[in-house]
Every structure is written in structure tokens, then in C-alpha cells.
Scaffold this motif. Structure first.
Motif, PDB file in Angstrom:
ATOM      1  N   PRO A  91       0.776  -1.244   0.000  1.00  0.00           N
ATOM      2  CA  PRO A  91       0.000   0.000   0.000  1.00  0.00           C
ATOM      3  C   PRO A  91       0.806   1.291   0.000  1.00  0.00           C
ATOM      4  O   PRO A  91       0.255   2.354  -0.300  1.00  0.00           O
ATOM      5  N   ASP A  92       2.071   1.251   0.361  1.00  0.00           N
ATOM      6  CA  ASP A  92       2.842   2.495   0.392  1.00  0.00           C
ATOM      7  C   ASP A  92       3.250   2.898  -1.014  1.00  0.00           C
ATOM      8  O   ASP A  92       3.457   2.053  -1.891  1.00  0.00           O
ATOM      9  N   CYS A  93       3.378   4.196  -1.241  1.00  0.00           N
ATOM     10  CA  CYS A  93       3.776   4.711  -2.552  1.00  0.00           C
ATOM     11  C   CYS A  93       4.327   6.127  -2.401  1.00  0.00           C
ATOM     12  O   CYS A  93       4.029   6.820  -1.417  1.00  0.00           O
ATOM     13  N   PRO A  94       5.116   6.596  -3.357  1.00  0.00           N
ATOM     14  CA  PRO A  94       5.574   7.991  -3.336  1.00  0.00           C
ATOM     15  C   PRO A  94       4.407   8.949  -3.598  1.00  0.00           C
ATOM     16  O   PRO A  94       3.484   8.620  -4.343  1.00  0.00           O
ATOM     17  N   TRP A  95       4.450  10.127  -3.011  1.00  0.00           N
ATOM     18  CA  TRP A  95       3.425  11.140  -3.236  1.00  0.00           C
ATOM     19  C   TRP A  95       4.047  12.530  -3.161  1.00  0.00           C
ATOM     20  O   TRP A  95       5.098  12.727  -2.563  1.00  0.00           O
ATOM     21  N   VAL A  96       3.363  13.471  -3.801  1.00  0.00           N
ATOM     22  CA  VAL A  96       3.776  14.877  -3.779  1.00  0.00           C
ATOM     23  C   VAL A  96       2.522  15.729  -3.646  1.00  0.00           C
ATOM     24  O   VAL A  96       1.516  15.478  -4.325  1.00  0.00           O
ATOM     25  N   LEU A  97       2.563  16.714  -2.776  1.00  0.00           N
ATOM     26  CA  LEU A  97       1.468  17.667  -2.606  1.00  0.00           C
ATOM     27  C   LEU A  97       1.857  18.959  -3.318  1.00  0.00           C
ATOM     28  O   LEU A  97       2.885  19.562  -2.997  1.00  0.00           O
ATOM     29  N   LEU A  98       1.028  19.386  -4.273  1.00  0.00           N
ATOM     30  CA  LEU A  98       1.280  20.603  -5.040  1.00  0.00           C
ATOM     31  C   LEU A  98       0.284  21.683  -4.654  1.00  0.00           C
ATOM     32  O   LEU A  98      -0.894  21.400  -4.391  1.00  0.00           O
ATOM     33  N   GLY A  99       0.768  22.934  -4.650  1.00  0.00           N
ATOM     34  CA  GLY A  99      -0.093  24.065  -4.353  1.00  0.00           C
ATOM     35  C   GLY A  99      -0.823  24.577  -5.578  1.00  0.00           C
ATOM     36  O   GLY A  99      -0.710  24.019  -6.674  1.00  0.00           O
ATOM     37  N   PRO A 100      -1.596  25.675  -5.438  1.00  0.00           N
ATOM     38  CA  PRO A 100      -2.340  26.236  -6.575  1.00  0.00           C
ATOM     39  C   PRO A 100      -1.436  26.646  -7.744  1.00  0.00           C
ATOM     40  O   PRO A 100      -1.879  26.669  -8.893  1.00  0.00           O
ATOM     41  N   PRO A 116      -1.560   5.003   2.713  1.00  0.00           N
ATOM     42  CA  PRO A 116      -2.651   5.981   2.553  1.00  0.00           C
ATOM     43  C   PRO A 116      -3.001   6.760   3.813  1.00  0.00           C
ATOM     44  O   PRO A 116      -3.377   7.939   3.724  1.00  0.00           O
ATOM     45  N   ARG A 117      -2.914   6.146   4.986  1.00  0.00           N
ATOM     46  CA  ARG A 117      -3.313   6.856   6.210  1.00  0.00           C
ATOM     47  C   ARG A 117      -2.401   8.037   6.520  1.00  0.00           C
ATOM     48  O   ARG A 117      -2.764   8.896   7.335  1.00  0.00           O
ATOM     49  N   HIS A 118      -1.232   8.082   5.894  1.00  0.00           N
ATOM     50  CA  HIS A 118      -0.304   9.193   6.141  1.00  0.00           C
ATOM     51  C   HIS A 118      -0.275  10.200   4.978  1.00  0.00           C
ATOM     52  O   HIS A 118       0.520  11.131   5.021  1.00  0.00           O
ATOM     53  N   TRP A 119      -1.128   9.998   3.994  1.00  0.00           N
ATOM     54  CA  TRP A 119      -1.163  10.965   2.891  1.00  0.00           C
ATOM     55  C   TRP A 119      -1.760  12.285   3.394  1.00  0.00           C
ATOM     56  O   TRP A 119      -2.726  12.281   4.171  1.00  0.00           O
ATOM     57  N   PRO A 120      -1.248  13.421   2.939  1.00  0.00           N
ATOM     58  CA  PRO A 120      -1.798  14.701   3.395  1.00  0.00           C
ATOM     59  C   PRO A 120      -3.143  15.002   2.742  1.00  0.00           C
ATOM     60  O   PRO A 120      -3.474  14.463   1.683  1.00  0.00           O
ATOM     61  N   ALA A 121      -3.905  15.866   3.384  1.00  0.00           N
ATOM     62  CA  ALA A 121      -5.191  16.293   2.824  1.00  0.00           C
ATOM     63  C   ALA A 121      -4.955  17.157   1.592  1.00  0.00           C
ATOM     64  O   ALA A 121      -3.979  17.903   1.509  1.00  0.00           O
ATOM     65  N   ALA A 122      -5.864  17.046   0.612  1.00  0.00           N
ATOM     66  CA  ALA A 122      -5.753  17.824  -0.621  1.00  0.00           C
ATOM     67  C   ALA A 122      -7.126  17.938  -1.261  1.00  0.00           C
ATOM     68  O   ALA A 122      -8.006  17.097  -1.047  1.00  0.00           O
TER      69      ALA A 122
END
Length: 405
Positions: A16-25, A37-43
Motif C-alpha cells: 500500500p505504500d507509494c511515493p506522493w507529492v502535494l502541489l499548491g495552486p 494511505p493513512r499518512h497521505w496529506p489532505a488535498a
């Protein structure tokens, strides 16, 4: 509005783990990580980049036709280029461009197993992360018009030989696969000026001197490979057709109503002014299609007409066989390719074979079975469609010739 990009490989959600990136506007990186998934940030939105060999990207010739005929023509064009039934695959057109003959189009098609995409969407929706877009890394990796771009990460390597092509390569046999691709391009007089290598952070960079020596092509280091940078709005969204998001437009369609009314009025005026030219072009196109169909019917009176130009090319291949000429999908031709890939393991490694309808099924044992995955990569680099099937403890190598028509 923030966007969460997920790099999902073929092991997800089993792993279930995977790389992720949070991008702004402004599409600038806010945060980056690798977690479950439980540690993914809100978006506000979630988007997926499918990595590795989950997606195949092919370019096929298509006759120019009405839009409603596109699914049928795509299935016909891909029938001989896929090991599995095209009806089990989800097809997304990435681009269309005129072919060299000026009479057809070349269509780029991203192909993924329909069940895989359906299950992925269901899993993400179940955990409250329904994806707004799903794109393929084979299309989003760096590309250039003159040089080949080789992007390396822990999940594999992606070779982009141009803006409209991409190929996933196995890291374990990267050098021989790349050397084979370079040799093929030189034979076709399409060799690149150089190869530019992009390595993801934390991924060991290859020895550029060895790559240069094996491929016979200048090799240079490029900028670091960041998997999320190419996942922009230009990449084809796989969520089309049956997978399209039916609710996305309902919240903002009202704000666009005045612009839609104005655009509709302008379109109506344009249609009235140009209706005569459109009717003439339609009649001319119809007459061309009728002439092609008449030629095919007169040549093959008992054959059903689906796509005459493609069917005539298929009939030509049949005529070659009737006159004793060897086809590239004959058993002997496929056996020669398999024996060359197996090398010294061919004599004792093939314990049984079966050939039917252009497909060769080889039962492997010993060292040949151990090297089966590497053999599949070598055969794929030579234009063959190769796959492995396990029957208990027995390994089967299935291959057929890729139809390049």
C-alpha cells in the motif's frame, strides 16, 4: 487548490505504500513523501501517475473516419499487436497526426487492463481519495525532439525516443535492451544525436561510458528525474469513456453559462456560413470511401468489409503464405527469435512447443525457466509480443510477432 499526486506501481494496493507529492495552486511542491494511505496529506484533488509496465503506449495507423467508428477501428488495428483480447483493455487516444502517406492518421493509444483500472479507482474511492485524473508515466517522463531521453527510477526505466513514443525497460537488463533499440534505430536511419540520462534522487546513476560503448551513441547526464513534474494537464487522462467522472462539471457549469451561450451563438453563425463547404467535403469524402470499398469488393468479393485498407494489407500477407513465402509470424521465424534470445540454454531449456494461430507456446525448464523474465524483455525489444504463463510449476513462454502494418 491543492493537488495530491500519487505514483502507483503494479504492486499497489497489495503493497500500500507509494511515493506522493502535494502541489499548491501554483503547481509548486509543498510537501513530498513515501507512505501508506493513512499518512497521505489532505488535498482538494487526487491524481494518479501509473508507473512501470502497467500502461502500454502504441502508435497505430487508422483510416480517416467518423468519430463514432473510432472504437471499432482501434480494436481492429490493435488486434494483432496485443496478446490479450482488445475488449479486455481500456484504450485512451493520446494524440493523432497525419501519416507519411497523407491518406491515414497515426493515433497514439495508451492501453491498460480494464480490470486493473477499475479496481484501482474502486480502492482509492473506498479510502476517500477518488482520482480526478489518471495518467501514465510512460507519457509523462521527459521527452525531446532530437535526443533520446532515458529516465531511471527504482521502479524501472523509461525511454522516450520522441514526443509521441515511450517504452518501459527493465533495469536489470537495461544495457542490452538499450543497445538493441539503438541498433534498430540505426538500421532504420533514425538514430538519435545522443542519449540524455535522467536519474531519480536516490537511484544509482549508470556508467555513461559503458552506455556509450554498448549503444554506439553519445550519452550525457541530464537533470534529475522527478516523476511528478511531467504530470501536467497536457498528459492524456485515462479516465475516459466508461471511467469518466460524471459529476465533475456539475459544480462549476453554472458559472460558465454566459460564456457557453456566447460560444454557442458564435458556433451557430459559423455553421450557417460554412454549411455549404461542409456538405461538399462530406460528399467528397464519401465518394473516396466508396471507391476504396469498390476496389476491395472487386478483389475479395466474398469477404466482409470492415476497414478495407487494413483488410487488403492482411490479404496480401495471406497471399505471401499461399505462394510459399515465409511470414514473420510463422513457427520457424518465431523459433529462430526465441532460440537466439535463449542462447546456449535453447538446446536443453525447451522441453515442448506448440504453435497455433501465429502464437508460439514454449515450455521452459532449467536455466531457461530461471531466465524467463529477462528473455521476455529481450524478445520485446525486438518487436515480439512476449509473455509468461505459469501452469503449476511449469513455465510457458508465449510469443507472437508484433504486426507493424
Amino acid at each position: 487548490m491543492t493537488r495530491l499526486l500519487l505514483a502507483i506501481d503494479e504492486q499497489w494496493p497489495t503493497r500500500p505504500d507509494c511515493p506522493w507529492v502535494l502541489l499548491g495552486p501554483d503547481d509548486q511542491r509543498i510537501e513530498e513523501g513515501h507512505s501508506e494511505p493513512r499518512h497521505w496529506p489532505a488535498a482538494a484533488e487526487c491524481e494518479v501517475v501509473l508507473t512501470g509496465p502497467q500502461c502500454l503506449w502504441l502508435e497505430v495507423p487508422l483510416p480517416r473516419s467518423a468519430r463514432r467508428d473510432l472504437p471499432r477501428l482501434l480494436a481492429y488495428a490493435l488486434e494483432d499487436r496485443l496478446l490479450k483480447d482488445p475488449d479486455t483493455q481500456h484504450l485512451t487516444v493520446s494524440h493523432r497526426r497525419p501519416a507519411d502517406d497523407g491518406e491515414r492518421d497515426l493515433a497514439g493509444v495508451l492501453i491498460i487492463a480494464r480490470d486493473r483500472l477499475r479496481n484501482l479507482i474502486a480502492q482509492l474511492t473506498a479510502i476517500g481519495r477518488p482520482p480526478r485524473r489518471v495518467v501514465a508515466e510512460v507519457q509523462t517522463a521527459p521527452a525531446g525532439p532530437d535526443a533520446w531521453q532515458l529516465s531511471l527510477s527504482a521502479g524501472g526505466a523509461i525511454l522516450r525516443s520522441g514526443p509521441n513514443s515511450g517504452l518501459v525497460l527493465d533495469n536489470d537488463i537495461l544495457i542490452p535492451l538499450l543497445a538493441q533499440q539503438a541498433a534498430t534505430s540505426r538500421a532504420a536511419n533514425t538514430a538519435p544525436a545522443h542519449i540524455e540520462v535522467h536519474s531519480a534522487p536516490g537511484t544509482p546513476a549508470p556508467d555513461l561510458a559503458i552506455l556509450h560503448s554498448e549503444t554506439g551513441t553519445p550519452v550525457q547526464a541530464g537533470s534529475p528525474y522527478l516523476w511528478w513534474q511531467g504530470a501536467d494537464r497536457k498528459a492524456a487522462n485515462l479516465l475516459q469513456g466508461e471511467f469518466a467522472d460524471r459529476t465533475r462539471g456539475s459544480s462549476w457549469i453554472g458559472n460558465l453559462r454566459p460564456a457557453l451561450i456566447l460560444g454557442g451563438s458564435a458556433l451557430a453563425v459559423w455553421l450557417l456560413v460554412n454549411v455549404g463547404e461542409v456538405v461538399w467535403l462530406k460528399q467528397h469524402l464519401g465518394s473516396v470511401g466508396e471507391r476504396i470499398e469498390r476496389v476491395y469488393r472487386s478483389s475479395f468479393p466474398n469477404a466482409p468489409v470492415v476497414a478495407p485498407a487494413a483488410q487488403m494489407r492482411q490479404q496480401l500477407n495471406l497471399e505471401r503464405a499461399r505462394h510459399g513465402l515465409l511470414r514473420d509470424d510463422d513457427a520457424l521465424a518465431l523459433m529462430a527469435q526465441a532460440a537466439e534470445a535463449l542462447g546456449t540454454d535453447a538446446a536443453s531449456g525447451i522441453v515442448a512447443l506448440r504453435y497455433e494461430d501465429g502464437r508460439l507456446d514454449l515450455t521452459l525448464s532449467g536455466p531457461a525457466a530461471t531466465r524467463a523474465e529477462a528473455i521476455v524483455g529481450l524478445l520485446s525489444s525486438r518487436g515480439l509480443l512476449a509473455n509468461l504463463r505459469q501452469d503449476g510449476t511449469t513455465t510457458h513462454l508465449l510469443l507472437r510477432q508484433e504486426n507493424l502494418q
